[in-house]
Design a protein around this motif. Structure first.
Motif, PDB file in Angstrom:
ATOM      1  N   THR A 112      50.304 123.492  83.885  1.00 32.99           N
ATOM      2  CA  THR A 112      51.622 123.085  83.419  1.00 32.99           C
ATOM      3  C   THR A 112      52.667 123.485  84.472  1.00 32.99           C
ATOM      4  O   THR A 112      52.436 124.398  85.280  1.00 32.99           O
ATOM      5  CB  THR A 112      51.961 123.777  82.083  1.00 32.99           C
ATOM      6  N   PRO A 113      53.814 122.834  84.458  1.00 34.24           N
ATOM      7  CA  PRO A 113      54.855 123.162  85.438  1.00 34.24           C
ATOM      8  C   PRO A 113      55.261 124.630  85.436  1.00 34.24           C
ATOM      9  O   PRO A 113      55.512 125.199  86.494  1.00 34.24           O
ATOM     10  CB  PRO A 113      56.022 122.258  85.033  1.00 34.24           C
ATOM     11  N   ASP A 114      55.327 125.268  84.270  1.00 33.03           N
ATOM     12  CA  ASP A 114      55.729 126.674  84.245  1.00 33.03           C
ATOM     13  C   ASP A 114      54.669 127.572  84.889  1.00 33.03           C
ATOM     14  O   ASP A 114      54.999 128.564  85.538  1.00 33.03           O
ATOM     15  CB  ASP A 114      56.084 127.148  82.835  1.00 33.03           C
ATOM     16  N   ARG A 115      53.391 127.249  84.739  1.00 36.70           N
ATOM     17  CA  ARG A 115      52.325 128.024  85.413  1.00 36.70           C
ATOM     18  C   ARG A 115      52.373 127.801  86.924  1.00 36.70           C
ATOM     19  O   ARG A 115      52.184 128.736  87.692  1.00 36.70           O
ATOM     20  CB  ARG A 115      50.943 127.625  84.873  1.00 36.70           C
ATOM     21  N   GLU A 117      55.045 127.064  88.599  1.00 37.16           N
ATOM     22  CA  GLU A 117      56.234 127.767  89.062  1.00 37.16           C
ATOM     23  C   GLU A 117      55.949 129.259  89.248  1.00 37.16           C
ATOM     24  O   GLU A 117      56.419 129.876  90.202  1.00 37.16           O
ATOM     25  CB  GLU A 117      57.386 127.575  88.082  1.00 37.16           C
ATOM     26  N   ALA A 118      55.144 129.829  88.362  1.00 35.62           N
ATOM     27  CA  ALA A 118      54.783 131.247  88.486  1.00 35.62           C
ATOM     28  C   ALA A 118      53.980 131.495  89.769  1.00 35.62           C
ATOM     29  O   ALA A 118      54.218 132.466  90.488  1.00 35.62           O
ATOM     30  CB  ALA A 118      53.994 131.703  87.267  1.00 35.62           C
ATOM     31  N   ASP A 120      54.103 129.616  92.439  1.00 36.90           N
ATOM     32  CA  ASP A 120      55.020 129.385  93.553  1.00 36.90           C
ATOM     33  C   ASP A 120      55.975 130.554  93.744  1.00 36.90           C
ATOM     34  O   ASP A 120      56.341 130.886  94.870  1.00 36.90           O
ATOM     35  CB  ASP A 120      55.796 128.076  93.353  1.00 36.90           C
TER      36      ASP A 120
END
Length: 169
Positions: A112-115, A117-118, A120
């Motif tokens: 998912t995008p939030d994972r 982002e983490a 990154d």
């Protein structure tokens, strides 16, 4: 080498090259990344060699054993400085940076995008640590800003990953 004149200061890089220019382990993605990083670096950088009146400057980065050779000349080719920087203190950062970049690339399609982002955020933290170490280690020879240091760290990482045998760190 490419010269760019978008940065008006005489304390800037106008050309950057890696030696060897295209190691046998370089894949097309690394070549693209290298091109983008060099282009971004030439568009905006601060590069102030100690006790030198001004450039613009040409920079050559070369790996020799566990050392990074930096060779700086003026735009017209006059020698400014040569420096050998030990990469020993960067080894853990290069290894961690490689792992987190690989994790991000492998996870891009399935997380998912939030994972993502983490992951990154972790990559950026390692990148910041490496660029700050680079600034510290070069400060007696050349002053560089944070963004220049980040891009140089990326280029050095690419150079190291292209030239070291698989499994070496």
């Amino acid at each position: 080498m490419i010269c760019a004149t978008t940065t008006p200061s005489s304390f800037r890089l106008c050309a950057v090259s890696l030696d060897p220019p295209h190691a046998s382990k370089t894949d097309s993605a690394q070549q693209r990344e290298q091109g983008v990083v060099i282009s971004d670096l030439l568009d905006n950088n601060i590069f102030v060699p100690a006790e030198h009146g001004g450039g613009p400057y040409r920079l050559v980065l070369a790996l020799k054993d566990r050392y990074l050779g930096l060779s700086v000349a003026t735009e017209r080719g006059a020698h400014v400085l040569s420096h050998h920087l030990s990469l020993t203190s960067f080894r853990r950062l290069f290894k961690d940076y490689s792992l987190v970049c690989e994790s991000f690339a492998n996870a891009a399609a399935r997380l998912t995008p939030d994972r993502l982002e983490a992951i990154d955020m972790g990559r950026r933290a390692i990148h910041d640590e490496g660029s700050e170490l680079l600034r510290e280690r070069l400060k007696s020879k050349v002053e560089i800003d944070q963004e220049t240091a980040r891009r140089l760290f990326t280029l050095i990482h690419l150079l190291v990953s292209q030239t070291l045998p698989a499994g070496a760190d």
